[in-house]
Design a protein around this motif. Structure first.
Motif, short mmCIF file in Angstrom:
data_model
loop_
_atom_site.label_atom_id
_atom_site.label_comp_id
_atom_site.label_asym_id
_atom_site.label_seq_id
_atom_site.Cartn_x
_atom_site.Cartn_y
_atom_site.Cartn_z
N GLY A 145 0.81 -1.20 0.00
CA GLY A 145 0.00 0.00 0.00
C GLY A 145 0.84 1.26 0.00
O GLY A 145 0.48 2.27 -0.61
N ALA A 146 1.97 1.21 0.70
CA ALA A 146 2.85 2.38 0.75
C ALA A 146 3.42 2.70 -0.62
O ALA A 146 3.46 3.86 -1.05
CB ALA A 146 3.98 2.15 1.75
N VAL A 147 3.87 1.67 -1.34
CA VAL A 147 4.41 1.89 -2.68
C VAL A 147 3.30 2.28 -3.65
O VAL A 147 3.50 3.14 -4.52
CB VAL A 147 5.17 0.64 -3.17
CG1 VAL A 147 5.55 0.77 -4.64
CG2 VAL A 147 6.43 0.44 -2.32
N LEU A 148 2.13 1.69 -3.49
CA LEU A 148 0.99 2.09 -4.32
C LEU A 148 0.71 3.57 -4.15
O LEU A 148 0.52 4.30 -5.13
CB LEU A 148 -0.24 1.26 -3.95
CG LEU A 148 -1.54 1.63 -4.67
CD1 LEU A 148 -1.40 1.42 -6.17
CD2 LEU A 148 -2.70 0.80 -4.12
N GLY A 149 0.69 4.04 -2.90
CA GLY A 149 0.46 5.46 -2.65
C GLY A 149 1.54 6.33 -3.24
O GLY A 149 1.26 7.40 -3.80
N ARG A 150 2.79 5.89 -3.12
CA ARG A 150 3.91 6.65 -3.68
C ARG A 150 3.80 6.76 -5.20
O ARG A 150 3.99 7.84 -5.78
CB ARG A 150 5.23 6.00 -3.28
CG ARG A 150 6.45 6.65 -3.90
CD ARG A 150 7.74 6.17 -3.25
NE ARG A 150 7.95 4.74 -3.37
CZ ARG A 150 8.41 4.13 -4.46
NH1 ARG A 150 8.66 4.83 -5.57
NH2 ARG A 150 8.60 2.83 -4.47
N LEU A 151 3.50 5.65 -5.86
CA LEU A 151 3.36 5.66 -7.32
C LEU A 151 2.19 6.54 -7.76
O LEU A 151 2.28 7.26 -8.76
CB LEU A 151 3.15 4.23 -7.82
CG LEU A 151 4.33 3.27 -7.66
CD1 LEU A 151 3.90 1.85 -8.02
CD2 LEU A 151 5.52 3.70 -8.51
N PHE A 152 1.11 6.48 -6.99
CA PHE A 152 -0.07 7.27 -7.31
C PHE A 152 0.22 8.76 -7.19
O PHE A 152 -0.11 9.55 -8.09
CB PHE A 152 -1.23 6.87 -6.41
CG PHE A 152 -2.43 7.77 -6.53
CD1 PHE A 152 -3.27 7.68 -7.63
CD2 PHE A 152 -2.71 8.72 -5.56
CE1 PHE A 152 -4.37 8.52 -7.75
CE2 PHE A 152 -3.80 9.55 -5.67
CZ PHE A 152 -4.64 9.46 -6.77
N VAL A 153 0.83 9.18 -6.08
CA VAL A 153 1.14 10.60 -5.88
C VAL A 153 2.10 11.09 -6.94
O VAL A 153 1.97 12.21 -7.46
CB VAL A 153 1.71 10.82 -4.47
CG1 VAL A 153 2.27 12.23 -4.33
CG2 VAL A 153 0.63 10.60 -3.42
N TYR A 157 0.95 14.23 -9.51
CA TYR A 157 1.56 15.55 -9.59
C TYR A 157 2.56 15.70 -10.72
O TYR A 157 3.18 16.75 -10.87
CB TYR A 157 2.19 15.91 -8.25
CG TYR A 157 1.13 16.21 -7.20
CD1 TYR A 157 0.29 17.31 -7.33
CD2 TYR A 157 0.93 15.37 -6.12
CE1 TYR A 157 -0.70 17.58 -6.41
CE2 TYR A 157 -0.06 15.62 -5.17
CZ TYR A 157 -0.88 16.74 -5.33
OH TYR A 157 -1.86 16.99 -4.40
N LYS A 158 2.72 14.66 -11.51
CA LYS A 158 3.53 14.76 -12.72
C LYS A 158 2.67 14.64 -13.97
O LYS A 158 3.13 14.25 -15.04
CB LYS A 158 4.65 13.71 -12.70
CG LYS A 158 5.67 14.00 -11.60
CD LYS A 158 6.96 13.23 -11.76
CE LYS A 158 7.97 13.69 -10.70
NZ LYS A 158 9.29 13.06 -10.84
N PHE A 197 -3.92 6.26 1.08
CA PHE A 197 -4.57 6.67 -0.16
C PHE A 197 -5.22 5.49 -0.89
O PHE A 197 -5.90 5.68 -1.90
CB PHE A 197 -3.57 7.35 -1.11
CG PHE A 197 -2.95 8.60 -0.55
CD1 PHE A 197 -3.68 9.45 0.28
CD2 PHE A 197 -1.63 8.94 -0.84
CE1 PHE A 197 -3.12 10.61 0.80
CE2 PHE A 197 -1.07 10.10 -0.32
CZ PHE A 197 -1.79 10.92 0.50
N ALA A 198 -5.01 4.26 -0.39
CA ALA A 198 -5.54 3.08 -1.07
C ALA A 198 -7.06 3.13 -1.27
O ALA A 198 -7.55 2.79 -2.36
CB ALA A 198 -5.13 1.82 -0.33
N PRO A 199 -7.86 3.54 -0.27
CA PRO A 199 -9.31 3.61 -0.51
C PRO A 199 -9.69 4.58 -1.63
O PRO A 199 -10.60 4.29 -2.43
CB PRO A 199 -9.87 4.08 0.84
CG PRO A 199 -8.86 3.62 1.84
CD PRO A 199 -7.54 3.78 1.15
#
Length: 279
Positions: A145-153, A157-158, A197-199
């Motif tokens: 979930g942490a990496v999913l959130g990082r990839l999503f953010v 923003y890019k 941010f997963a939900p």
């Protein structure tokens, strides 16, 4: 009566069973013997768990938890022995072995934990025989979930996602780019913040570019972790919130990488109850 636990740093799920039937479930705060002293852990048991078990005679205790490294097992065993002095059996094991027993039972397989963090192992039906180091969310933890959130953010923003997703995100979370950067770089537990941010991501899976991030996160997990075991014909089972809530994407990634998915659940408890009812 058996007492089976699935413990993380945030919460511990306790389950009383009798002949494979769940009698009672109790939630306490998290227990992690790597970070907590024996006295702190005993205080949790004495204050939150034992009052709920006043009418129950526990015969066997099986504790599975994060932080149950080899050097921490004796201390954790001693604490449980003090709390359950009449129990004839007390066992302490890692959360990864718990995951393996939950999804593989007594058969061979590849078992994974996919929650805030990620981990995996090759299991021979009795023991963990190989483990790819997860390395944490900065250096590894693909599939988590942490990496999913990082990839999503990063994508958000890019300018890799639709403007509507950005608007929804900032409205629903109350976070802008500056807030996210501050929480990640200036405050503790950035991994939990990113995983939170997963939900939101799950609610926006209808956006193809968002769904692709989820699938790609899982594909990285297979490529960098599961492939190392060299057993592509074994089923890959998983426990954890990310595995449970993004099951379809997990299956898609597994198929793309040449694997089949075994038992998968948000929690290992039902599998552990089944395992200990047969042993």
């Amino acid at each position: 009566m058996q007492l089976i636990s699935d413990s993380g740093s945030t919460k511990t799920d306790w389950c009383i069973t009798n002949d494979g039937r769940i009698v009672r479930r109790i939630i306490t705060q998290g227990i992690n013997p790597f970070h907590q002293s024996g006295q702190t852990i005993y205080d949790v048991l004495n204050g939150e768990l034992l009052p709920e078990l006043a009418d129950v005679k526990v015969d066997e205790v099986y504790f599975y938890g994060s932080g149950c490294r080899e050097e921490c097992v004796p201390m954790m065993t001693d604490v449980l022995s003090c709390a359950f002095s009449h129990a004839s059996t007390i066992e302490v094991h890692s959360d990864l072995l718990g995951a393996a027993r939950a999804v593989c039972g007594m058969g061979e397989g590849i078992a994974c934990i996919l929650g805030t963090g990620a981990n995996s192992c090759l299991y021979d039906g009795r023991d963990i025989v190989m483990n790819t180091p997860p390395l944490g969310y900065i250096l590894g933890d693909e599939g988590s979930g942490a990496v999913l959130g990082r990839l999503f953010v990063n994508a958000l923003y890019k300018n890799q996602l639709p403007e509507s997703v950005l608007s929804d995100f900032e409205r629903e979370t109350g976070c802008g780019m500056a807030d996210v950067i501050h929480r990640v770089y200036r405050e503790p537990m950035a991994n939990r913040f990113l995983a939170s941010f997963a939900p939101f991501i799950h609610s926006h899976l209808y956006v193809p570019s968002v769904r692709l991030i989820v699938v790609d996160n899982f594909r990285m997990f297979f490529r960098r972790n599961v492939v190392q075991y060299g057993r592509p014909k074994l089923p890959v089972g998983a426990v954890g919130s990310i595995a449970g809530h993004f099951y379809d994407e997990f299956v898609e990634a597994a198929i793309d990488e040449g694997f089949t998915v075994g038992r998968t659940s948000s929690s290992p408890m039902s599998g552990l109850v089944e395992y200990h009812s047969c042993n």
